[in-house]
Design a protein around this motif. Structure first.
Motif, short mmCIF file in Angstrom:
data_model
loop_
_atom_site.label_atom_id
_atom_site.label_comp_id
_atom_site.label_asym_id
_atom_site.label_seq_id
_atom_site.Cartn_x
_atom_site.Cartn_y
_atom_site.Cartn_z
N GLN A 50 0.81 -1.22 0.00
CA GLN A 50 0.00 0.00 0.00
C GLN A 50 0.85 1.28 0.00
OE1 GLN A 50 -1.36 -2.79 2.18
NE2 GLN A 50 -2.19 -3.12 0.12
N VAL A 51 2.17 1.14 -0.04
CA VAL A 51 3.06 2.30 -0.02
C VAL A 51 3.91 2.39 -1.28
CG1 VAL A 51 5.00 3.40 1.19
CG2 VAL A 51 3.12 2.38 2.50
N VAL A 52 4.28 1.26 -1.86
CA VAL A 52 5.19 1.26 -3.02
C VAL A 52 4.61 2.09 -4.16
CG1 VAL A 52 4.22 -0.91 -3.93
CG2 VAL A 52 6.51 -0.20 -4.60
N GLU A 53 5.47 2.88 -4.81
CA GLU A 53 5.00 3.75 -5.89
C GLU A 53 5.87 3.71 -7.14
OE1 GLU A 53 5.33 8.00 -5.20
OE2 GLU A 53 6.74 7.68 -3.55
N ASP A 54 6.85 2.82 -7.19
CA ASP A 54 7.71 2.76 -8.36
C ASP A 54 7.69 1.36 -8.96
OD1 ASP A 54 9.09 1.77 -6.07
OD2 ASP A 54 10.99 1.93 -7.13
N THR A 55 8.13 1.27 -10.21
CA THR A 55 8.12 0.00 -10.93
C THR A 55 9.00 -1.04 -10.27
OG1 THR A 55 7.72 1.18 -13.00
CG2 THR A 55 8.53 -1.06 -13.17
N TYR A 56 10.19 -0.63 -9.83
CA TYR A 56 11.11 -1.60 -9.22
C TYR A 56 10.51 -2.21 -7.96
CZ TYR A 56 14.74 0.46 -12.23
OH TYR A 56 15.47 0.90 -13.30
N GLY A 57 9.93 -1.36 -7.11
CA GLY A 57 9.31 -1.87 -5.90
C GLY A 57 8.13 -2.77 -6.19
N ALA A 58 7.34 -2.41 -7.21
CA ALA A 58 6.18 -3.22 -7.57
C ALA A 58 6.60 -4.59 -8.07
CB ALA A 58 5.34 -2.50 -8.62
N GLU A 59 7.73 -4.67 -8.79
CA GLU A 59 8.22 -5.97 -9.25
C GLU A 59 8.54 -6.88 -8.07
OE1 GLU A 59 10.38 -4.47 -13.41
OE2 GLU A 59 11.57 -4.75 -11.59
N ILE A 60 9.15 -6.31 -7.05
CA ILE A 60 9.48 -7.09 -5.85
C ILE A 60 8.20 -7.49 -5.12
CG2 ILE A 60 10.68 -7.05 -3.63
CD1 ILE A 60 12.66 -5.02 -4.91
N ALA A 61 7.28 -6.51 -4.99
CA ALA A 61 6.02 -6.78 -4.28
C ALA A 61 5.22 -7.90 -4.93
CB ALA A 61 5.19 -5.50 -4.20
N ARG A 62 5.27 -8.00 -6.27
CA ARG A 62 4.54 -9.08 -6.96
C ARG A 62 5.09 -10.45 -6.61
NH1 ARG A 62 4.10 -5.53 -11.27
NH2 ARG A 62 6.02 -6.30 -12.21
N ASP A 63 6.35 -10.52 -6.24
CA ASP A 63 6.93 -11.79 -5.80
C ASP A 63 6.60 -12.09 -4.34
OD1 ASP A 63 8.02 -12.51 -8.19
OD2 ASP A 63 10.11 -12.20 -7.62
N LEU A 64 6.61 -11.04 -3.52
CA LEU A 64 6.41 -11.25 -2.08
C LEU A 64 4.93 -11.41 -1.73
CD1 LEU A 64 8.88 -8.59 -0.60
CD2 LEU A 64 9.31 -10.99 -1.15
N PHE A 65 4.06 -10.78 -2.50
CA PHE A 65 2.64 -10.82 -2.22
C PHE A 65 1.86 -11.28 -3.45
CE2 PHE A 65 4.59 -7.75 0.57
CZ PHE A 65 4.01 -8.01 1.81
N GLU A 66 0.67 -11.76 -3.22
CA GLU A 66 -0.19 -12.14 -4.33
C GLU A 66 -1.58 -11.55 -4.11
OE1 GLU A 66 -0.41 -15.95 -6.96
OE2 GLU A 66 -1.53 -16.37 -5.12
N GLY A 67 -2.11 -10.92 -5.15
CA GLY A 67 -3.43 -10.33 -5.06
C GLY A 67 -4.52 -11.28 -5.50
N LEU A 68 -5.70 -10.73 -5.71
CA LEU A 68 -6.85 -11.54 -6.12
C LEU A 68 -6.61 -12.21 -7.46
CD1 LEU A 68 -9.64 -9.04 -5.10
CD2 LEU A 68 -9.11 -11.19 -3.93
N MET A 69 -6.08 -11.44 -8.42
CA MET A 69 -5.87 -11.96 -9.77
C MET A 69 -4.43 -11.70 -10.19
SD MET A 69 -8.96 -13.05 -10.26
CE MET A 69 -8.95 -13.55 -11.99
N ASN A 70 -3.94 -12.51 -11.11
CA ASN A 70 -2.60 -12.38 -11.69
C ASN A 70 -2.72 -12.19 -13.20
OD1 ASN A 70 -1.27 -12.78 -9.22
ND2 ASN A 70 -1.30 -15.01 -9.48
N GLN A 71 -1.56 -12.11 -13.86
CA GLN A 71 -1.52 -12.10 -15.32
C GLN A 71 -0.65 -13.24 -15.80
OE1 GLN A 71 -0.12 -8.29 -16.69
NE2 GLN A 71 -2.00 -7.22 -16.14
N ASP A 72 -0.99 -13.77 -16.98
CA ASP A 72 -0.12 -14.78 -17.58
C ASP A 72 0.91 -14.09 -18.46
OD1 ASP A 72 -1.36 -14.12 -19.99
OD2 ASP A 72 -2.51 -15.99 -20.12
N GLU A 73 1.67 -14.88 -19.21
CA GLU A 73 2.76 -14.32 -20.02
C GLU A 73 2.27 -13.46 -21.18
OE1 GLU A 73 4.34 -17.87 -17.87
OE2 GLU A 73 2.50 -17.36 -18.92
#
Length: 542
Positions: A55-78
């Motif tokens: 809920q704090v991350v605001e940059d692409t690099y941080g979001a890339e890490i957050a996608r590995d550490l956390f999982e939301g309701l839905m994901n994306q495939d390749e």
């Protein structure tokens, strides 16, 4: 949607049954490719990430890490298609303003506790809570969640947010109006669940490796600020059996040429190609130098707020500067990585978006330069009264090259005097966000694949409208587009207003221009959003 998800899950279950034997044999369970013994992926970051708090991350690099550490309701495939995450699927009511998500029973936090609908309710309320001041609180408004705007403004309590847990495995979301792409927006890190007990125990220190509890495919095991961070396989992740990479290491390397040298020495599996070097590297390393379209734009934004320079209050000045930018030189000579020149704010790669005809795009550069001189003269600037201002960018060799090229174009064609200034990333974000600039570099990668993810940046009260551009007609069109069955004509009108008033100077639209080790498997080059998940990657045996 639900039928598709059930079919997808059936495939996952079948895959799981053959996984153990395939991995034991050292081969990929689907492709049969030989896998490397060391499943570690190492890549380069330009700057330290802003945060890994969803809920704090605001940059692409941080979001890339957050996608590995956390999982939301839905994901994306390749390919960028929506697939199940913590939720196995969702349903909507007849008016499509209530979404109900069903959470999978096997989803767990890294401490072994179950992930519940209440974890999402807590996270979403946290995102809109004025006490947190989330940089992405505005994103929750864009999602049209009931009462989000009023809560963020401090006019209603956070418990009035239109989200509730029907039970531990059922999440219900109420919207103020139907939003066709709502489910797509749940792949964004701001919507990821958060562990309430851990946050209440550790406060701002909850994301430190020794404290953090997460629900994604990886856990946070090491973080040396401005140097490196490490995430490793989360044994509690519901689909851990189908995860191949064991470890992901991100190294902060501020100099892109140093990063390239380290890549060529075998220290990195992926790094960005330095500006102008792609043609040479593609010839020398044809299997490793790659370029593909990305859902991102690169632009400069004018500070037209009350505190901004008086010169930029005149749209003729802004338009003159935009016209004088030779985008072909920037894309073909300075960048040279396959980036398309930009005459509109929204990239052509955006789903459902047709690039509108704008006058500037139909002119050749000589015509643009002549018109730029005329407009600047009409605004009262010339040899006896040269226009002067400061332009700022975050520290990076490529950004510097673009800034230098722009300043030289303006000086040679228009006699404009430009002072260049670079700032470290976090300082740059703060100064730009506080309107402490004249002209500032901007870039945006779509939070979801729809034109509004870009155009909403120019809505008057957007949290990332750093130049404080304000146009009532633009606000009206964007609001109408959210509930329109055919928003394309509305987006076209917005783009034409932007082209005429020029609150920003679109320079180019991004390409993913990387050196990628040929041993890296399954990088999602066809996902223009580049929402990549380490659990889908693997390392091939050499």
């Amino acid at each position: 949607m639900n039928k598709y998800i059930r079919t997808s899950l059936a495939g996952l279950m079948t895959s799981t049954m053959i996984t153990s034997a395939a991995f034991a044999a050292g081969t990929h369970p689907d492709t049969g490719e030989a896998l490397a013994d060391d499943q570690t992926f190492i890549y380069r970051l330009l700057d330290e990430h802003s945060s890994v708090d969803p809920q704090v991350v605001e940059d692409t690099y941080g979001a890339e890490i957050a996608r590995d550490l956390f999982e939301g309701l839905m994901n994306q495939d390749e390919e960028g298609n929506l697939i199940p995450g913590v939720a196995t699927g969702f349903t909507t009511n007849d008016t499509k303003d209530v979404y109900t998500f069903t959470l999978r029973d096997e989803a767990k936090w890294s401490n072994g506790e179950p992930v519940t609908a209440g974890d999402f309710v807590y996270a979403w309320k946290r995102a809109v809570d004025p006490a947190l001041s989330s940089p992405y609180a505005w994103f929750m408004e864009l999602m049209s969640i009931e009462n989000a705007s009023e809560i963020i403004a401090g006019d209603k309590p956070i418990d009035d947010l239109g989200v509730k847990a029907i039970d531990d495995k059922t999440l219900e979301v109420t919207l103020t109006a139907p939003l066709p792409y709502f489910a797509q927006m749940t792949t964004h890190s701001t919507t990821f669940p958060a562990p309430q007990k851990v946050i209440e125990e550790f406060g701002d220190a909850w994301t430190k490796p020794e404290n953090i509890v997460s629900n994604g495919a990886y856990i946070w095991t090491e973080h040396l600020p401005q140097e490196r961070s490490v995430r490793e396989r989360n044994e509690m992740y519901w689909d851990n059996e189908n995860t191949i990479l064991d470890k992901v290491v991100a190294l902060v390397i501020n100099d892109e040429n140093v990063a390239l040298t380290r890549y060529l020495a075998g220290e990195l599996d992926r790094t960005e190609v330095p500006a102008g070097q792609f043609p040479r590297l593609k010839q020398e390393h044809p299997d490793e130098a790659i370029s593909f379209p990305r859902l991102c734009n690169y632009y400069y934004t004018f500070n037209v707020s009350d505190s901004g320079p008086e010169e930029f209050k005149d749209p003729k000045v802004r338009q003159a500067l935009s016209l004088a930018v030779d985008r072909d030189i920037i894309t073909q000579k300075v960048k040279a990585g396959g980036e398309p020149p930009a005459y509109t704010f929204v990239p052509e790669a955006t789903a459902g978006f047709t690039v509108p005809a704008v006058e500037m795009a139909s002119m050749d550069q000589a015509e643009r330069d002549e018109l730029a001189k005329e407009l600047l003269a009409e605004a009262g600037y010339g040899p006896d009264n040269p226009l002067s201002f400061e332009m700022v960018y975050n520290t990076d060799e490529a950004h510097k090259k673009v800034a230098v090229a722009l300043s030289q174009m303006w000086k040679q064609k228009l006699g404009v005097q430009v002072e260049l200034a670079n700032m470290e990333w976090k300082v740059f974000l703060e100064e730009r966000g506080n309107q402490n600039f004249d002209l500032a570099r901007g870039a945006w990668c779509g939070d979801y694949n729809e034109a509004s993810t870009f155009l909403d940046l120019l809505q008057s009260d957007s949290g990332y409208n750093d130049g404080k551009y304000n146009n009532a007609r633009v606000d009206e069109l964007l609001a109408e587009a959210k509930t329109s069955d055919d928003p394309a004509p509305l987006y076209t009108e917005v783009e034409r207003i932007i082209a005429q008033e020029t609150p920003v100077i679109p320079i180019y639209h991004y390409a993913g221009v990387y050196m990628m080790d040929s041993d890296v498997g399954n990088w999602p080059v066809n996902n223009v959003e580049q929402n990549w998940y380490s659990r889908n990657l693997y390392k091939l045996a050499e």
